[in-house]
Each structure stands twice: as C-alpha cells, then as structure tokens.
Design a protein around this motif. Structure first.
Motif, PDB file in Angstrom:
ATOM      1  N   MET A   1       0.846  -1.189   0.000  1.00 42.17           N
ATOM      2  CA  MET A   1       0.000   0.000   0.000  1.00 42.17           C
ATOM      3  C   MET A   1       0.885   1.243   0.000  1.00 42.17           C
ATOM      4  O   MET A   1       1.889   1.292   0.709  1.00 42.17           O
ATOM      5  N   ALA A   2       0.551   2.234  -0.823  1.00 41.80           N
ATOM      6  CA  ALA A   2       1.373   3.435  -0.962  1.00 41.80           C
ATOM      7  C   ALA A   2       1.442   4.210   0.345  1.00 41.80           C
ATOM      8  O   ALA A   2       0.491   4.216   1.139  1.00 41.80           O
ATOM      9  N   GLU A   3       2.578   4.878   0.565  1.00 39.64           N
ATOM     10  CA  GLU A   3       2.767   5.647   1.796  1.00 39.64           C
ATOM     11  C   GLU A   3       1.713   6.739   1.937  1.00 39.64           C
ATOM     12  O   GLU A   3       1.223   7.005   3.038  1.00 39.64           O
ATOM     13  N   SER A   4       1.335   7.361   0.807  1.00 42.24           N
ATOM     14  CA  SER A   4       0.334   8.431   0.861  1.00 42.24           C
ATOM     15  C   SER A   4      -1.014   7.912   1.350  1.00 42.24           C
ATOM     16  O   SER A   4      -1.740   8.611   2.076  1.00 42.24           O
ATOM     17  N   GLU A   5      -1.353   6.672   0.976  1.00 41.33           N
ATOM     18  CA  GLU A   5      -2.618   6.073   1.413  1.00 41.33           C
ATOM     19  C   GLU A   5      -2.581   5.775   2.908  1.00 41.33           C
ATOM     20  O   GLU A   5      -3.588   5.965   3.612  1.00 41.33           O
ATOM     21  N   LEU A   6      -1.426   5.310   3.387  1.00 46.29           N
ATOM     22  CA  LEU A   6      -1.282   5.026   4.816  1.00 46.29           C
ATOM     23  C   LEU A   6      -1.343   6.312   5.633  1.00 46.29           C
ATOM     24  O   LEU A   6      -1.934   6.342   6.716  1.00 46.29           O
ATOM     25  N   MET A   7      -0.766   7.379   5.112  1.00 53.60           N
ATOM     26  CA  MET A   7      -0.790   8.658   5.815  1.00 53.60           C
ATOM     27  C   MET A   7      -2.214   9.217   5.847  1.00 53.60           C
ATOM     28  O   MET A   7      -2.643   9.775   6.860  1.00 53.60           O
ATOM     29  N   ARG A   8      -2.948   9.038   4.752  1.00 45.85           N
ATOM     30  CA  ARG A   8      -4.346   9.489   4.727  1.00 45.85           C
ATOM     31  C   ARG A   8      -5.155   8.727   5.764  1.00 45.85           C
ATOM     32  O   ARG A   8      -5.940   9.318   6.522  1.00 45.85           O
ATOM     33  N   PHE A   9      -4.966   7.412   5.803  1.00 40.93           N
ATOM     34  CA  PHE A   9      -5.670   6.580   6.771  1.00 40.93           C
ATOM     35  C   PHE A   9      -5.322   7.009   8.188  1.00 40.93           C
ATOM     36  O   PHE A   9      -6.187   7.129   9.056  1.00 40.93           O
ATOM     37  N   GLY A  10      -4.034   7.260   8.423  1.00 39.80           N
ATOM     38  CA  GLY A  10      -3.596   7.697   9.743  1.00 39.80           C
ATOM     39  C   GLY A  10      -4.219   9.017  10.156  1.00 39.80           C
ATOM     40  O   GLY A  10      -4.593   9.202  11.325  1.00 39.80           O
ATOM     41  N   GLU A 127       0.171  -2.408  -7.651  1.00 38.87           N
ATOM     42  CA  GLU A 127       0.723  -3.297  -6.646  1.00 38.87           C
ATOM     43  C   GLU A 127      -0.353  -3.601  -5.602  1.00 38.87           C
ATOM     44  O   GLU A 127      -0.883  -2.695  -4.975  1.00 38.87           O
ATOM     45  N   ILE A 128      -0.655  -4.881  -5.429  1.00 38.63           N
ATOM     46  CA  ILE A 128      -1.664  -5.302  -4.462  1.00 38.63           C
ATOM     47  C   ILE A 128      -0.953  -5.865  -3.235  1.00 38.63           C
ATOM     48  O   ILE A 128      -0.173  -6.810  -3.342  1.00 38.63           O
ATOM     49  N   THR A 129      -1.217  -5.283  -2.079  1.00 36.34           N
ATOM     50  CA  THR A 129      -0.565  -5.730  -0.855  1.00 36.34           C
ATOM     51  C   THR A 129      -1.480  -6.637  -0.043  1.00 36.34           C
ATOM     52  O   THR A 129      -2.687  -6.714  -0.293  1.00 36.34           O
ATOM     53  N   ARG A 130      -0.907  -7.289   0.936  1.00 38.48           N
ATOM     54  CA  ARG A 130      -1.699  -8.156   1.814  1.00 38.48           C
ATOM     55  C   ARG A 130      -2.731  -7.337   2.585  1.00 38.48           C
ATOM     56  O   ARG A 130      -3.825  -7.823   2.883  1.00 38.48           O
ATOM     57  N   ALA A 131      -2.389  -6.094   2.929  1.00 39.71           N
ATOM     58  CA  ALA A 131      -3.330  -5.243   3.656  1.00 39.71           C
ATOM     59  C   ALA A 131      -4.583  -4.979   2.833  1.00 39.71           C
ATOM     60  O   ALA A 131      -5.697  -4.947   3.358  1.00 39.71           O
ATOM     61  N   ASP A 132      -4.399  -4.770   1.519  1.00 39.56           N
ATOM     62  CA  ASP A 132      -5.546  -4.544   0.642  1.00 39.56           C
ATOM     63  C   ASP A 132      -6.480  -5.748   0.648  1.00 39.56           C
ATOM     64  O   ASP A 132      -7.705  -5.626   0.787  1.00 39.56           O
ATOM     65  N   VAL A 133      -5.886  -6.922   0.507  1.00 42.24           N
ATOM     66  CA  VAL A 133      -6.676  -8.151   0.465  1.00 42.24           C
ATOM     67  C   VAL A 133      -7.309  -8.438   1.820  1.00 42.24           C
ATOM     68  O   VAL A 133      -8.463  -8.864   1.907  1.00 42.24           O
ATOM     69  N   THR A 134      -6.571  -8.191   2.900  1.00 43.67           N
ATOM     70  CA  THR A 134      -7.080  -8.437   4.244  1.00 43.67           C
ATOM     71  C   THR A 134      -8.303  -7.583   4.538  1.00 43.67           C
ATOM     72  O   THR A 134      -9.298  -8.058   5.106  1.00 43.67           O
TER      73      THR A 134
END
Length: 232
Positions: A1-10, A127-134
C-alpha cells in the motif's frame, strides 16, 4: 500500500480520535487497538493492519462496522452518530431465511455491492498488498458468514428447538461443524449473539448464557413457532 494512502488513513484515525476528545489510551480502553498500535497507525507506521485491528478501530472510534477497512482502501468512515436511530433487532437483523430461501435487507445488498466495487478497485492497483486483500476479505467473511448462518438458524428453528434430542442425526448432518466455529474477527456483537443462539437451539450453550439471555432466546424461538401455527 502506498505511503500516501497510509498517511491518509492515519490522519482519518487521528482526526476522529481528536474529534471525540480521546487519548490513545482511552481509545484502547473503549475497545480499540492498544495505544502503541493506534499511535503507529496515526503516523502511517503500519503498512498492513490486521482485520482484527481494523475491527477494533471501528469500536474504539465509534465508526460503523467496516468503516476502518473502507477508509484503508480510500473510502470514508461513517460515524455511528451520523446513522439514523433504529430499534435493535435480534441477531444480525440484515438477513432472514426460510426452508429454501434467504432474504437480504437493502443495507446488506448495498454492503455487498460496495464490497464488490472496492474489490474491483483493488484489482486495478499496480501493486496489491496483503493489507488490501485483508481489508476486503475481512468484510467479505462477515457478510458471507451472516448469510449462511441465517439460513442454518432458520432450519434449526423449524426442525429442532432448545429441548431437542441431542442425538438428532439429521440435525448433525445439516449443520456439520458449523456450531463450533468462532465469529469472524470483524463480526459485530449481534453476530456473536446469533452464533450463541444457534448453539442454544441445539442444546450446546447451557454454560455460556445467563437466565436473561435464555429468556430472550426462548422468546425469539417461540415467536417463530407461533408464526408457523398461524393459518395460511
């Protein structure tokens, strides 16, 4: 998952916590993740939050079930105070079933539609990460389990009851090992009650319920039996 997406979520998590006027420790005490985990999430430091963590965020932040998972995938969380008031329904309340049919509420159909859309969006990522699928898998697990469980409960209500023969072979064939399964990690309290009710119907929950819950389950089962007795 892209850093920008994680920062938005945070930021969404941090903004919600601050709007509630709660500390990280108070979020944990309210049923959310530990203060350390929440702090890391707010800083974008956890690339793949588990389904259990997402569920706890919903609880601690008073978001609608599945909101944290949706927010992680780019959607918007829904605060509980923004939802219309509704009388609590016994069990999940989103699904009803008969001998060979399952009827879903519009809200559940909407949830399934939204989940399909999010899955489509995930599949289009470079890029599909495990977090996306989880995140998607956690929601799908709850919805599918809720549908299947509703049908199983309907069969038990029609075929057995709290005083059934413990050796009923047909019932054992019908439910298999379903009675022993645990609620999905993202399940709601009503899902847990449904699973307990299902075990109560087969006489397997005597040690897990108190007298008040026993009366509630008896009334729920009797309501179904009375409906069956009404002339067509």
């Amino acid at each position: 998952m892209a850093e920008s997406e994680l920062m938005r979520f945070g930021r969404l998590v941090a903004d919600r916590r601050k709007a509630l006027g709660l500390t990280l420790k108070e979020i944990a005490e309210a049923g959310g993740p530990s203060d350390v985990t929440s702090g890391k999430i707010e800083r974008g430091g956890i690339a793949e939050p588990s389904a259990r963590t997402l569920r706890r965020l919903d609880t601690g932040l008073r978001w609608k079930e599945g909101s944290a998972a949706r927010a992680l995938l780019g959607g918007d969380p829904v605060p509980l105070e923004g939802l219309p008031a509704a009388a609590p329904a016994p069990g999940g309340g989103a699904v009803t079933a008969g001998p060979d049919t399952v009827t879903m509420s519009l809200s559940l159909v909407s949830d399934l539609s939204g989940l399909a859309k999010r899955l489509e969006n995930v599949s289009k990522q470079d890029e599909i990460t495990r977090a996306d699928v989880t995140a998607v898998g956690a929601e799908l697990d709850v919805l599918v389990d809720r549908i299947l469980r509703s049908w199983v409960i309907a069969q038990l209500e029609m075929k057995v009851g709290p005083e059934r023969d413990q050796k009923d072979f047909m019932v054992e064939m019908l439910i298999g090992d379903y009675l022993d399964r645990k609620p999905p990690v993202s399940a709601s309290k009503s899902d847990e009650i449904d699973l307990l009710y299902m075990r109560w119907l087969t006489g397997r929950a005597s040690e897990d319920i108190d007298p008040q819950m026993d009366r509630q389950f008896t009334a729920r089962w009797q309501k179904v039996k009375n409906k069956e007795k009404k002339p067509k």
